[in-house]
Design an enzyme around this catalytic site. Structure first.
Site, PDB file in Angstrom:
ATOM      1  N   ARG A  16    -116.995 -65.482   1.530  1.00 33.73           N
ATOM      2  CA  ARG A  16    -118.246 -65.249   0.809  1.00 33.73           C
ATOM      3  C   ARG A  16    -118.033 -65.577  -0.665  1.00 33.73           C
ATOM      4  O   ARG A  16    -116.905 -65.781  -1.111  1.00 33.73           O
ATOM      5  CB  ARG A  16    -118.673 -63.789   0.962  1.00 33.73           C
ATOM      6  N   LYS A  90    -113.504 -53.810   6.638  1.00 27.51           N
ATOM      7  CA  LYS A  90    -114.529 -52.786   6.874  1.00 27.51           C
ATOM      8  C   LYS A  90    -115.870 -53.417   7.228  1.00 27.51           C
ATOM      9  O   LYS A  90    -116.738 -52.741   7.788  1.00 27.51           O
ATOM     10  CB  LYS A  90    -114.685 -51.882   5.651  1.00 27.51           C
ATOM     11  N   ASP A  91    -116.052 -54.696   6.942  1.00 21.31           N
ATOM     12  CA  ASP A  91    -117.299 -55.394   7.273  1.00 21.31           C
ATOM     13  C   ASP A  91    -117.254 -56.058   8.640  1.00 21.31           C
ATOM     14  O   ASP A  91    -118.254 -56.616   9.083  1.00 21.31           O
ATOM     15  CB  ASP A  91    -117.594 -56.483   6.227  1.00 21.31           C
ATOM     16  N   THR A 134    -126.698 -45.488  -2.865  1.00 22.63           N
ATOM     17  CA  THR A 134    -125.701 -46.088  -1.975  1.00 22.63           C
ATOM     18  C   THR A 134    -126.402 -46.835  -0.855  1.00 22.63           C
ATOM     19  O   THR A 134    -127.477 -46.429  -0.410  1.00 22.63           O
ATOM     20  CB  THR A 134    -124.751 -45.030  -1.369  1.00 22.63           C
ATOM     21  N   SER A 136    -124.592 -47.441   1.903  1.00 25.14           N
ATOM     22  CA  SER A 136    -123.751 -47.079   3.044  1.00 25.14           C
ATOM     23  C   SER A 136    -124.317 -45.865   3.766  1.00 25.14           C
ATOM     24  O   SER A 136    -124.453 -44.788   3.165  1.00 25.14           O
ATOM     25  CB  SER A 136    -122.326 -46.786   2.566  1.00 25.14           C
ATOM     26  N   LEU A 137    -124.610 -46.024   5.053  1.00 28.08           N
ATOM     27  CA  LEU A 137    -125.087 -44.891   5.839  1.00 28.08           C
ATOM     28  C   LEU A 137    -124.012 -43.817   5.940  1.00 28.08           C
ATOM     29  O   LEU A 137    -124.313 -42.617   5.938  1.00 28.08           O
ATOM     30  CB  LEU A 137    -125.489 -45.377   7.234  1.00 28.08           C
ATOM     31  N   ARG A 138    -122.754 -44.235   6.006  1.00 28.55           N
ATOM     32  CA  ARG A 138    -121.649 -43.270   6.053  1.00 28.55           C
ATOM     33  C   ARG A 138    -121.608 -42.422   4.792  1.00 28.55           C
ATOM     34  O   ARG A 138    -121.583 -41.185   4.843  1.00 28.55           O
ATOM     35  CB  ARG A 138    -120.309 -44.009   6.216  1.00 28.55           C
ATOM     36  N   ARG A 139    -121.593 -43.089   3.623  1.00 25.43           N
ATOM     37  CA  ARG A 139    -121.525 -42.341   2.368  1.00 25.43           C
ATOM     38  C   ARG A 139    -122.747 -41.446   2.192  1.00 25.43           C
ATOM     39  O   ARG A 139    -122.640 -40.320   1.707  1.00 25.43           O
ATOM     40  CB  ARG A 139    -121.398 -43.313   1.199  1.00 25.43           C
ATOM     41  N   ARG A 156    -128.122 -51.522  -3.443  1.00 16.71           N
ATOM     42  CA  ARG A 156    -127.317 -52.677  -3.075  1.00 16.71           C
ATOM     43  C   ARG A 156    -127.096 -53.567  -4.278  1.00 16.71           C
ATOM     44  O   ARG A 156    -127.681 -53.389  -5.324  1.00 16.71           O
ATOM     45  CB  ARG A 156    -127.974 -53.454  -1.934  1.00 16.71           C
ATOM     46  N   THR A 161    -124.494 -55.395 -10.950  1.00 17.07           N
ATOM     47  CA  THR A 161    -125.874 -54.958 -10.676  1.00 17.07           C
ATOM     48  C   THR A 161    -125.954 -53.451 -10.562  1.00 17.07           C
ATOM     49  O   THR A 161    -126.862 -52.807 -11.106  1.00 17.07           O
ATOM     50  CB  THR A 161    -126.378 -55.605  -9.370  1.00 17.07           C
ATOM     51  N   ARG A 162    -124.996 -52.849  -9.880  1.00 18.26           N
ATOM     52  CA  ARG A 162    -125.030 -51.399  -9.696  1.00 18.26           C
ATOM     53  C   ARG A 162    -124.814 -50.664 -11.020  1.00 18.26           C
ATOM     54  O   ARG A 162    -125.455 -49.645 -11.281  1.00 18.26           O
ATOM     55  CB  ARG A 162    -123.971 -50.989  -8.665  1.00 18.26           C
ATOM     56  N   CYS A 249    -122.798 -50.703  11.120  1.00 20.88           N
ATOM     57  CA  CYS A 249    -123.372 -50.172   9.886  1.00 20.88           C
ATOM     58  C   CYS A 249    -124.518 -49.208  10.177  1.00 20.88           C
ATOM     59  O   CYS A 249    -125.062 -48.583   9.271  1.00 20.88           O
ATOM     60  CB  CYS A 249    -123.868 -51.320   8.999  1.00 20.88           C
TER      61      CYS A 249
END
Length: 314
Positions: A16, A90-91, A134, A136-139, A156, A161-162, A249
């Site tokens: 990427r 992790k992706d 966030t 991330s559904l986990r976070r 995102r 950007t964040r 995800c």
């Protein structure tokens, strides 16, 4: 080896285009250069834009999960446009397309999450009702389990950007992976590494995997020279855990395998998306038996889960 890449026929590394993805591709290239005493022009870094890069206005769970950052790259690998693909593990989905495999990992970086605020504060310092961003559904689930009073919003974009969103007051805090901050040399970003007892990371977080065509013997031999055995043993366990739970995800799953001499120790958990309930498990085994342990730990959670807990599996 005699059939090594050259400037006339370079090894093409697919990745990427984000700063972190490029840093990981360059680390892969540099390790291969050192292992085989090759010049930089014996490699070509090929940037491939993925669906996950193009769609920035929705959460990953809404638009398809882990494969969003890999499909186009894997298509290029299968077609022969690139020779290897470098991924943040992790992706990665737990199963690769027919004809592709991942059997080489670089040494794992710090797997922990980093809690990011402009003032370097902790989660405990946030006032009631504060907004945390966030994607991330986990976070999200882990945070809501600890602090259900907080307002968690979709967040995102890349690091820059964040941080801009934090400065603009869109949110008071966010999370990033410690590994990414370290690999990018972002020492200036105020962060607090999350204690593992407070927030287990995403499975395989901090690990770089290198994907190749299964029938490419030359590339297999090259990658074997840079493969980190300890990272491989840890990910055998973590990815078996993820596979058994059918993780994506769209699933708030966390876990970490660690090596202590010849013993591998694993902790894992799965949460309801709203953080209202957590199921946790842990165990250990000889280092070479991590995959079996990961499968067993996941089955333990499946067996203990109350009715309806795993509705996302249907």
């Amino acid at each position: 080896m005699t059939d090594l890449p050259t400037s006339a026929a370079p090894l093409r590394i697919g990745t990427r285009g984000s700063l972190l993805a490029l840093a990981q591709a360059h680390e892969t290239r540099d390790r291969l250069m050192a292992a085989f005493d090759l010049r930089r022009d014996a490699f070509e870094v090929v940037v491939i834009k993925t669906t996950g890069d193009r769609v920035q206005d929705r959460s990953l769970s809404e638009i398809g999960g882990k494969g969003l950052f890999t499909r186009e790259i894997e298509d290029a690998l299968l077609s022969g446009d690139i020779d290897i693909a470098v991924h943040s593990m992790k992706d990665m989905p737990t199963l690769q397309p027919d004809g592709l495999l991942i059997d080489a990992y670089l040494p794992r970086e710090d797997p922990r999450d980093a809690f990011i605020t402009l003032d370097g504060g902790s989660i405990a310092d946030l006032p009631r009702g504060a907004t945390v961003g966030t994607s991330s559904l986990r976070r999200r689930a882990q945070l809501m389990h600890r602090r259900p009073d907080l307002n968690v919003v979709e967040f995102r974009g890349n690091l820059q950007t964040r941080m801009t969103k934090l400065r603009d007051g869109v949110a008071q805090a966010t999370f990033l992976a410690m590994a990414g901050l370290i690999r990018l040399g972002m020492d200036e970003v105020p962060r607090r590494p999350m204690d593992l007892s407070d927030m287990l990371p995403a499975l395989a977080q901090g690990a770089i995997g290198i994907e190749r065509r299964a029938d490419d013997a030359r590339t297999a031999e090259m990658l074997a020279a840079v493969h980190d055995r300890e990272t491989g043993l840890r990910l055998d366990c973590e990815r078996a855990f993820l596979l058994t739970l059918d993780g994506s995800c769209q699933t708030p799953i966390a876990g970490l395998a660690e090596l202590d001499g010849g013993t591998l120790r694993f902790r894992g958990e799965i949460l309801r998306p709203d953080g209202s309930e957590v199921l946790a498990t842990s165990g250990d085994c000889p280092a070479e038996e991590g995959a079996a342990l990961g499968t067993r730990m996941a089955q333990d959670l499946l067996d203990r889960a109350p009715d309806g807990f795993f509705d996302w599996r249907s």
